[in-house]
Design a protein around this motif. Structure first.
Motif, PDB file in Angstrom:
ATOM      1  N   UNK A 103      99.908 -92.190 -16.283  1.00  0.00           N
ATOM      2  CA  UNK A 103      99.810 -90.652 -16.734  1.00  0.00           C
ATOM      3  C   UNK A 103     100.537 -90.464 -18.543  1.00  0.00           C
TER       4      UNK A 103
ATOM      5  N   UNK B 160     117.170 -83.134 -12.784  1.00  0.00           N
ATOM      6  CA  UNK B 160     116.430 -83.083 -12.314  1.00  0.00           C
ATOM      7  C   UNK B 160     114.877 -82.706 -12.794  1.00  0.00           C
TER       8      UNK B 160
ATOM      9  N   UNK C  78     107.391 -84.062 -10.868  1.00  0.00           N
ATOM     10  CA  UNK C  78     107.071 -84.976 -10.019  1.00  0.00           C
ATOM     11  C   UNK C  78     105.943 -85.933 -11.075  1.00  0.00           C
ATOM     12  N   UNK C  79     105.269 -85.724 -11.558  1.00  0.00           N
ATOM     13  CA  UNK C  79     104.540 -86.598 -12.628  1.00  0.00           C
ATOM     14  C   UNK C  79     105.057 -87.909 -13.198  1.00  0.00           C
TER      15      UNK C  79
ATOM     16  N   UNK D 144     104.872 -91.319 -12.277  1.00  0.00           N
ATOM     17  CA  UNK D 144     103.703 -91.386 -12.659  1.00  0.00           C
ATOM     18  C   UNK D 144     101.995 -90.933 -11.197  1.00  0.00           C
TER      19      UNK D 144
ATOM     20  N   UNK E 246     111.172 -82.058  -8.422  1.00  0.00           N
ATOM     21  CA  UNK E 246     111.820 -80.439  -8.810  1.00  0.00           C
ATOM     22  C   UNK E 246     110.031 -80.467  -8.016  1.00  0.00           C
ATOM     23  N   UNK E 247     109.294 -79.472  -7.285  1.00  0.00           N
ATOM     24  CA  UNK E 247     107.131 -79.022  -7.582  1.00  0.00           C
ATOM     25  C   UNK E 247     107.229 -78.941  -8.590  1.00  0.00           C
ATOM     26  N   UNK E 248     106.766 -79.082  -9.577  1.00  0.00           N
ATOM     27  CA  UNK E 248     106.290 -78.855 -10.510  1.00  0.00           C
ATOM     28  C   UNK E 248     105.870 -80.192 -11.400  1.00  0.00           C
ATOM     29  N   UNK E 249     104.736 -80.319 -12.317  1.00  0.00           N
ATOM     30  CA  UNK E 249     104.076 -81.671 -12.809  1.00  0.00           C
ATOM     31  C   UNK E 249     105.361 -81.625 -13.156  1.00  0.00           C
ATOM     32  N   UNK E 250     105.639 -80.622 -14.796  1.00  0.00           N
ATOM     33  CA  UNK E 250     105.856 -81.821 -16.221  1.00  0.00           C
ATOM     34  C   UNK E 250     106.958 -81.095 -15.762  1.00  0.00           C
TER      35      UNK E 250
ATOM     36  N   UNK F 174     115.387 -81.413 -16.688  1.00  0.00           N
ATOM     37  CA  UNK F 174     116.202 -80.403 -16.497  1.00  0.00           C
ATOM     38  C   UNK F 174     117.221 -80.837 -16.282  1.00  0.00           C
TER      39      UNK F 174
ATOM     40  N   UNK G 163     112.755 -75.319 -18.806  1.00  0.00           N
ATOM     41  CA  UNK G 163     111.260 -76.326 -18.919  1.00  0.00           C
ATOM     42  C   UNK G 163     110.024 -75.913 -19.192  1.00  0.00           C
ATOM     43  N   UNK G 164     109.840 -74.648 -18.755  1.00  0.00           N
ATOM     44  CA  UNK G 164     108.679 -73.996 -19.380  1.00  0.00           C
ATOM     45  C   UNK G 164     108.697 -74.125 -20.910  1.00  0.00           C
ATOM     46  N   UNK G 165     109.998 -74.075 -21.250  1.00  0.00           N
ATOM     47  CA  UNK G 165     109.600 -73.207 -22.513  1.00  0.00           C
ATOM     48  C   UNK G 165     109.320 -74.521 -23.937  1.00  0.00           C
TER      49      UNK G 165
ATOM     50  N   UNK H 296     107.580 -76.926 -22.532  1.00  0.00           N
ATOM     51  CA  UNK H 296     106.217 -77.262 -21.585  1.00  0.00           C
ATOM     52  C   UNK H 296     105.313 -77.516 -23.018  1.00  0.00           C
TER      53      UNK H 296
END
Lengths: 349, 349, 349, 349
Positions: C15, C181, C184-185, C188, C239-243, C246, C287-289, C291
């Motif tokens: 990745x 936190x 998941x990426x 790897x 955290x259940x998200x890719x990218x 925090x 985190x989305x801010x 991304x």
């Protein structure tokens, strides 16, 4: 009852097996006496599934027909393709009841099995003995039998959405298209890049287009219901969620019918069956509305512009599409109420 | 170039508007000179979108045609239905170029608009003036024009998947079914229970079955391509992810064709068009493979058992399905390379 | 400029590598001339990453120092631990510039490396030569150098959140706790049950508690800034998200300070640095801010009840936490503006 | 038993209320006789929650103390702050048993309530009467009482993680930091941009930093256990998942203890309590391992480098953090086994 039925689960470390454990732990008439795994025998099952800590403290047994016979009355097989082909005949010969969740005994034709599964088919004698346990459609045949082939997840959602119409002759059997979408747990616990989190999160895709092994299973049941050979189009997709299947089904009507007549047909067909719920006009079910439960919810929409009917059918793939229907089949086999141990509410939200 | 084109964005606080900001900030020939919002005028745009802190420090302007005329050469409308109906004629009369991302000018028939959108249609004179900017199909008509109606997200994915075949006459126009699935951002930033996190996370559902307002838009373009009236079945679903549309399209061929011939037809149709990519035999695109980009990827599968063709078409609904195609239309209007400012790689993973 | 710098990427199929490809394809001064993989050499990179179809059509090269020397001026290493230990010295000896994204050259002490990484450490001579490229803190040291060790993802978020205070002596160095936190990426592309979709979706967990190998990296930089040895508590979660990462950081102040003073300290420390943004009072970054971008956003809250300061720092782990900071380091090495090729807006939503 | 206890649920259309319905439908000793909503009275509850179709066909009752008295023996209040303040005294005066899931009666001091909740506090007489129902810690006080204040979700996870140590005096009460993370359902069904799907999916953030109203609730219980006033740092974060809370807790030990001693202390403290499970050395619980269940799982790690203890505590916020603990409190009130109707297995995956 004074004595509980003793159940063994082969393939206890897969998602189907672990869901059987959850359901059978709550079943009033059943006791789990052996959890079995070919890969992890000897280890406590809670090592691989910490949610079972202090709930199920058993160690995993190896696959051993004699041991199973000594510990169990009924065996659930939640195994990859090819295992049941060999194991189920031995378990039956040992006098055990068998409920097979794998695909090995679903197709009556060994040739068709070989074409779609790329495995050697099971012994024809045992194939013939297996009863296809789609409870709300063929459930009468399950009563008193000792060998049940539990339907696949996609076929369960799709066939329950089509059965009432397939049996009437109102629809053109050449027109059937099922566009199915599944949560990721349907792919099991085996590792693969396809279901690696960073690949399938925030992603949606089609897979095995025109090649999914559940196609002939659906066609076989539809053909039987329709009394003529049905060949259909079936597409599978992966949804970034853990549980749930939604099948959107398209059929052309042979002659005009009202949507109300069709809905009434469905309600009559499923009358008295607790686990199928038909939605009112203009309402369509979401997968979350059956999450964690044994329900199959169905919505209908007849488009006056095209004369085509759209059917939306949802299940929890791990419950109604696997372990839940297997327990329902056990209930039918044993002559118990089909909802015994399964009458729980979907988990929402 | 020495002077940049000055762009205003009406509806800057919606997801389409804020994506236009992201794209235009990276466009070499364009300068954002006004971000406009009817609801939040006066506030810094970064107050509602902190990701823009220190990147775009502008305050939101009110919707004021005179002000827009003084600040901009081209106006993007990323507004709810009904706003552009009133505003676009005024902007055009003021001599501005207009690219409308809303649905108000997509349907040539005011009656059809009213039936599906339940709003009063736009002035027929301006309806006639609007060019439907499906770039890879009708892009030639965009060049030099001043009023573009940007296609909807579902129509973009579905029409790019069907255009080559629709134009040939190889398919039965009565047989077309598009089963489309969208990420949740397509529903916009307006609050509703349907897209409340706890309701749509770990959930999949169909909505507006046989009632989605994008249906006549797809039919209008297909009818034009086919040279005959097309009526089709179109279903929309929500996927628990933010971005992405996948449309699975089913058509019956009028006479037998090989899958290779069909793939070759697609490759020729889209030759030289950077943003449409046709997959090889047996490969199907995932929405994540175009995430954040202006690509539309297409896979094809002809089923010899049924004679039916399955087409899988994916886009990022916010880019190719909205802001990206709007910028592509700007490029075409201005005679620039259509990929100017859009030639970025999908974000993966 | 007339000639572009030629870049090779070792570990292109991970990745970090594939994100370097995305960023370098958009870099005005750089050309990717070799994508390298030890496992998939010979195959087109787009076979494993279809989003690169028609964008990067190169085949993967094998790891071959001579070949790299003939094709590239700078080499990025996006490889698992242990590879750079062996490879970087050879590349440097061949006269190449090296930017190492792995952890092999981040710790100055080989013993500490061995303790936390459980691998043999690199040659001390090369360890000494490596510059730790935390751009906004130690960036001056990067200019003109040929060997950069790119900081880890967790250390980048945590250190940028602590650096201004660590350098002042206002805080008790024994009091530092960072609760981090990650999406998941960060784990790897390698398959493991931990990041199997059905296991980590709808799940949140702590891992490697008090054992994460990024702990000494953070401590080393903090010790250097503070001028005394810092030992801290560091916890990592998935955290259940890719990218996204925090880091919530807790420190005790040695003597009373106002929150305004602390915020002003941060603003002055990062003045002129485009990629660090300090939030106003009462605002905390998500985190989305950031991304998909190279930003690090920081919020501050001083609790008058406890006298403790809470710092919230966010980055995109794949960009600022890996490939983006690597490109930023390249820019600094080459004397280019540090934002060259990186000045894009976060993708929202 | 021959007669079931009749239960009414005020606030049945919120997530806490609908989870109470799920749990009480499965409770052997309880019958739901009235589902109550101030906003939707008169409508079938299944209209807003289609998963209840054919399971609970009741219409919603209005909030009417006389009606409740006629239909119920016990009332659950799953209402927003401020409702119970007014309603609970009336229900108690009417002779009903009351279990309040809201925060209105958790804080003994009206002033503290007003400071953190920004609402008028409840009548001190009734405040005094309310028993704080943290079952495994203060459960003995619940037996035979008629008015229970059910703990908040964050306090439940955090206090169960701290109680054994807080009661010993082994830890420095000034050193306590709890870094808590919650799934989105904790924010309820009310619409807000914060929990709009496209905003919080693929996102992680801190909120109400140093301002969360659960802070004084945790402090009050810790102070009582420690026998001295505890002031602590408490931070809350949102995780992109529906259910689950994980609290990572940091404490300094007053004097050296071994991790084994601490683990043993926890095991003894919770001996005989079915719903708290202490993990073995090196194991930490994930929220998914208690999903849909009433368990609280706890892991411990003592860092020899810093002398600091890290505690990881997880619950399902909707079950153990709300409806499940409320049912557990009912069981204790009534003198039933505390696990009655709650002994189900977590849903996995």
């Amino acid at each position: 009852m004074t004595t509980k039925l003793r159940a063994a689960i082969v393939g206890s470390t897969g998602y189907g097996g672990v869901e059987l454990i959850r359901l059978l732990l709550a079943h009033p008439n059943v006791e789990i006496t052996s959890v079995i795994s070919s890969s992890s025998a000897g280890a406590p099952i809670a090592d691989g599934y910490p949610h079972l800590n202090q709930i199920l403290t058993d160690r995993l047994d190896a696959v051993d027909v004699e041991l199973i016979r000594s510990k169990a009355d009924v065996v659930f097989l939640a195994t990859p393709h090819g295992v049941s082909t060999e194991l189920s005949p031995k378990l039956l010969d040992a006098g055990l009841k068998v409920i097979d969740i794998s695909g090995d005994f679903r197709l009556q034709s060994g040739d068709v099995y070989e074409t779609w599964y790329k495995h050697k088919p099971a012994d024809p004698e045992y194939l013939k003995r297996a009863v296809y346990g789609l409870c709300e459609v063929f459930g009468e045949e399950v009563r008193g039998k000792d060998f049940i082939s539990n339907p696949g997840c996609y076929p369960t959602a799709t066939l329950l959405g089509l059965a009432p119409l397939a049996a009437t002759g109102w629809i053109d059997p050449k027109s059937i298209i099922a566009d199915a979408k599944s949560g990721v747990s349907g792919a099991g616990r085996g590792l693969s890049l396809l279901v690696h989190y960073s690949e399938i999160n925030e992603n949606f895709l089609a897979y095995k287009v025109n090649k999914h092994q559940h196609t002939p299973e659906i066609e076989q049941a539809l053909s039987r219901l329709a009394g003529e050979e049905v060949v259909m189009t079936f597409t599978t997709h992966l949804v970034p969620m853990t549980r749930g299947i939604l099948s959107t089904i398209y059929v052309n009507l042979k002659s005009p019918r009202s949507e109300d007549d069709i809905r009434e047909l469905y309600r009559q067909y499923y009358e008295g069956r607790k686990f199928v719920r038909i939605r009112d006009k203009g309402k369509y079910p979401a997968t979350k509305e059956v999450w964690g439960s044994n329900y199959c919810d169905i919505g209908l929409s007849l488009d006056s512009r095209t004369g085509r009917l759209t059917i939306v059918s949802v299940i929890d793939n791990v419950v109604k599409g696997a372990a839940g229907q297997a327990v329902q089949n056990l209930n039918l086999m044993m002559g118990w109420d089909e909802a015994t141990g399964l009458a729980f509410t979907p988990v929402y939200p």
